[in-house]
Write a protein that holds these residues in place. Structure first.
Motif, PDB file in Angstrom:
ATOM      1  N   ALA A  51       0.834  -1.196   0.000  1.00 40.08           N
ATOM      2  CA  ALA A  51       0.000   0.000   0.000  1.00 40.08           C
ATOM      3  C   ALA A  51       0.872   1.251   0.000  1.00 40.08           C
ATOM      4  N   SER A  52       1.964   1.197   0.713  1.00 38.25           N
ATOM      5  CA  SER A  52       2.905   2.318   0.763  1.00 38.25           C
ATOM      6  C   SER A  52       3.796   2.280  -0.478  1.00 38.25           C
ATOM      7  N   ARG A  53       3.710   3.319  -1.279  1.00 38.20           N
ATOM      8  CA  ARG A  53       4.556   3.383  -2.472  1.00 38.20           C
ATOM      9  C   ARG A  53       6.032   3.434  -2.091  1.00 38.20           C
ATOM     10  N   CYS A 102      10.305  -1.202 -12.924  1.00 36.95           N
ATOM     11  CA  CYS A 102       9.413  -2.373 -12.842  1.00 36.95           C
ATOM     12  C   CYS A 102       8.377  -2.186 -11.742  1.00 36.95           C
ATOM     13  N   THR A 103       8.803  -1.590 -10.631  1.00 32.64           N
ATOM     14  CA  THR A 103       7.875  -1.325  -9.528  1.00 32.64           C
ATOM     15  C   THR A 103       6.797  -0.351  -9.975  1.00 32.64           C
ATOM     16  N   VAL A 104       7.181   0.661 -10.722  1.00 33.74           N
ATOM     17  CA  VAL A 104       6.209   1.636 -11.234  1.00 33.74           C
ATOM     18  C   VAL A 104       5.213   0.940 -12.162  1.00 33.74           C
ATOM     19  N   ILE A 105       5.687   0.017 -12.984  1.00 35.26           N
ATOM     20  CA  ILE A 105       4.767  -0.768 -13.819  1.00 35.26           C
ATOM     21  C   ILE A 105       3.833  -1.573 -12.916  1.00 35.26           C
ATOM     22  N   THR A 119      -1.525  -4.208   1.028  1.00 26.67           N
ATOM     23  CA  THR A 119      -0.892  -4.343   2.334  1.00 26.67           C
ATOM     24  C   THR A 119      -0.059  -3.116   2.642  1.00 26.67           C
ATOM     25  N   VAL A 120      -0.166  -2.648   3.884  1.00 25.63           N
ATOM     26  CA  VAL A 120       0.527  -1.419   4.283  1.00 25.63           C
ATOM     27  C   VAL A 120       2.016  -1.643   4.406  1.00 25.63           C
TER      28      VAL A 120
END
Length: 191
Positions: free
Chosen positions: A51-53, A98-101, A190-191
């Protein structure tokens, strides 16, 4: 003194996500074909479920660094020189991309969506890291032809990257779905 004071607990969800990501990255220590790696998949997975970017970006990068350091310690030589190099920074940057995708998967985690994101991540990883090789490796002339040489040199490894990203994505996304089905405390995000 009030004995009913509650103490903050660590949330189970983020710990499970982080553990899955670290374990996937540590699988790089096992024998494998060249470029058969969980790196793109852990970025996708972190982006889709944390949940937390900030955690989504930080945990996969730290897991890759941990596995890089372990590989450097175990193998020495070129692996040891890789840690802290420009090449490692380029790979970590590709992990962030990849995380941004993976952020696009937050509200849709179907098999088709995950497979599509895995293919897109593999392509982006290939384009980013081979462009980085072109910029940093003196064997490639700094011309359009040199850039082409860098991309052509990477083509034989793309099949392993794609296969590993699809496999690790299936393992991570499917494994977490199984855990969630048996553990109500694990939410979709998930946080």
């Amino acid at each position: 003194m009030n004995m009913n004071t509650t103490h903050p607990r660590l949330a189970v969800g983020p710990l499970i996500l982080a553990a899955m990501i670290v374990l996937a990255c540590l699988s790089r220590l096992l024998p494998h074909p060249p470029n058969f790696s969980p790196i793109a998949a852990v970025g996708l997975f972190g982006g889709a479920f944390f949940a937390s970017r900030n955690l989504a970006l930080l945990v996969p990068v730290l897991a890759v660094v941990i596995s890089d350091v372990a590989l450097g310690y175990i193998n020495g030589g070129l692996y040891g020189d890789y840690v802290g190099s420009t090449g490692q920074l380029i790979v970590l940057g590709a992990t962030v991309l990849c995380t941004v995708i993976g952020f696009a998967l937050r509200n849709r985690k179907s098999s088709v969506a995950v497979a599509t994101a895995a293919v897109a991540s593999t392509a982006m990883f290939f384009l980013t890291t081979n462009f980085g090789a072109f910029l940093t490796d003196p064997q490639y002339p700094k011309t359009v032809a040199g850039l082409g040489m860098a991309y052509v040199a990477g083509i034989p490894f793309v099949k392993w990257s794609l296969m590993s990203t699809l496999m690790y994505s299936a393992f991570l996304f499917g494994g977490f779905q199984l855990l969630r089905s048996g553990t109500p405390a694990l939410r979709a995000q998930t946080v």
